[in-house]
Write an enzyme that holds these catalytic residues in place. Sequence first.
Site, PDB file in Angstrom:
ATOM      1  N   GLU A 200       0.821  -1.211   0.000  1.00 52.92           N
ATOM      2  CA  GLU A 200       0.000   0.000   0.000  1.00 52.92           C
ATOM      3  C   GLU A 200       0.857   1.264   0.000  1.00 52.92           C
ATOM      4  O   GLU A 200       0.534   2.246  -0.672  1.00 52.92           O
ATOM      5  CB  GLU A 200      -0.934  -0.008   1.216  1.00 52.92           C
ATOM      6  CG  GLU A 200      -2.122  -0.930   1.084  1.00 52.92           C
ATOM      7  CD  GLU A 200      -3.127  -0.466   0.030  1.00 52.92           C
ATOM      8  OE1 GLU A 200      -3.024   0.696  -0.426  1.00 52.92           O
ATOM      9  OE2 GLU A 200      -4.007  -1.254  -0.334  1.00 52.92           O
ATOM     10  N   GLU A 203       2.174   1.692  -3.513  1.00 48.10           N
ATOM     11  CA  GLU A 203       1.141   2.098  -4.462  1.00 48.10           C
ATOM     12  C   GLU A 203       0.747   3.564  -4.288  1.00 48.10           C
ATOM     13  O   GLU A 203       0.566   4.289  -5.271  1.00 48.10           O
ATOM     14  CB  GLU A 203      -0.098   1.217  -4.299  1.00 48.10           C
ATOM     15  CG  GLU A 203       0.091  -0.214  -4.786  1.00 48.10           C
ATOM     16  CD  GLU A 203      -1.137  -1.074  -4.574  1.00 48.10           C
ATOM     17  OE1 GLU A 203      -1.127  -2.246  -4.987  1.00 48.10           O
ATOM     18  OE2 GLU A 203      -2.126  -0.572  -3.986  1.00 48.10           O
ATOM     19  N   GLU A 204       0.590   4.019  -3.046  1.00 47.21           N
ATOM     20  CA  GLU A 204       0.088   5.370  -2.813  1.00 47.21           C
ATOM     21  C   GLU A 204       1.163   6.444  -2.911  1.00 47.21           C
ATOM     22  O   GLU A 204       0.872   7.570  -3.313  1.00 47.21           O
ATOM     23  CB  GLU A 204      -0.581   5.444  -1.434  1.00 47.21           C
ATOM     24  CG  GLU A 204      -1.876   4.661  -1.346  1.00 47.21           C
ATOM     25  CD  GLU A 204      -2.693   5.020  -0.116  1.00 47.21           C
ATOM     26  OE1 GLU A 204      -2.257   5.911   0.661  1.00 47.21           O
ATOM     27  OE2 GLU A 204      -3.769   4.432   0.060  1.00 47.21           O
TER      28      GLU A 204
END
Length: 316
Positions: A200, A203-204
């Site tokens: 995560e 990805e962010e």
Amino acid sequence: MISFSFVCRKTCWVLSLWLNGYRSEVSFFIRNMSSSTSSVPMKKQTVPENEVQQVQLLNGVEDLYQGVVVEIKEYIDSSIFIPLLRASLSQWKQQGKRGVWIKLPIEFSHLVNPVVQEGFRYHHAEPDYLMLVNWLPYTPDTLPVNATHRVGIGAFIVNNNGEVLVVQEKSGGFKGTGLWKLPTGVVNEGEDICEAAIREVKEETGIEAEFVEILAFRQSHRSFFGKSDLFFICMLRPLSFDIQKQESEVEAAQWMPMEDYVNQPYNQKHQLFKLIAEICKTKSESNYVGFSAFPTTTASGKKTYLYFNSSDFSKL
């Protein structure tokens, strides 16, 4: 005249052929049944007494809890399937079976309503199949319910300057609030918490990181489609520092001074966010110890992680 017993036996034989995929043989039998049977006198019909008992029922796999799992893999018309289901249920009841599970791929959805009419209910659904279940005994139903929780993570990362990696979201409940929050996300099916946190963050924000420990977690209820929710605050160590935010979901991302992150008005007004911020701050300033991920292997050979305070287990 053809005896009723003979016709029943022939019908069961036809159903058995149909289930085994011998549709051409069934068609040939139906076309020729009249001529092949009318020429034989009734008194000469000699069918073994155990022929009906040998008729194939639904192919079910026994589970570890006195249940049976039936997986439909080929098309079958409901007019053929339901009589076989009834016969199978009768036999499974005699055998003391408890739960009967029927896994229906989405392409065989024509069987859903007929199966429900036989006493089955929905248990859970996935993108490609529906699982129905029926409790057979006249006792309280002890079948396990469908998955009750969704699992999420929040990632706490501090750089060498003591700054926290934070983001603002483009959509969702925090849109327009001005809140700078930890990168968050949902753990995928079959994904470990520690791996989900790393994914995560990447990805962010584009930041490469490694998992350190779980600092805290909270449980809430009636969150996502009525399910409960587990949320884990994970500490990660950054391996890179140049931010490349995710354009589709993230409005902005930055490294923020710890005090600015903790003292945001939103955090001060909402107890849960205030506690999370204080835990992160305490971790960065003192010897607050969380739960490390210790890789293990189950008896069946499956890899898993045990999360615990490993500071007192230096020999592991």
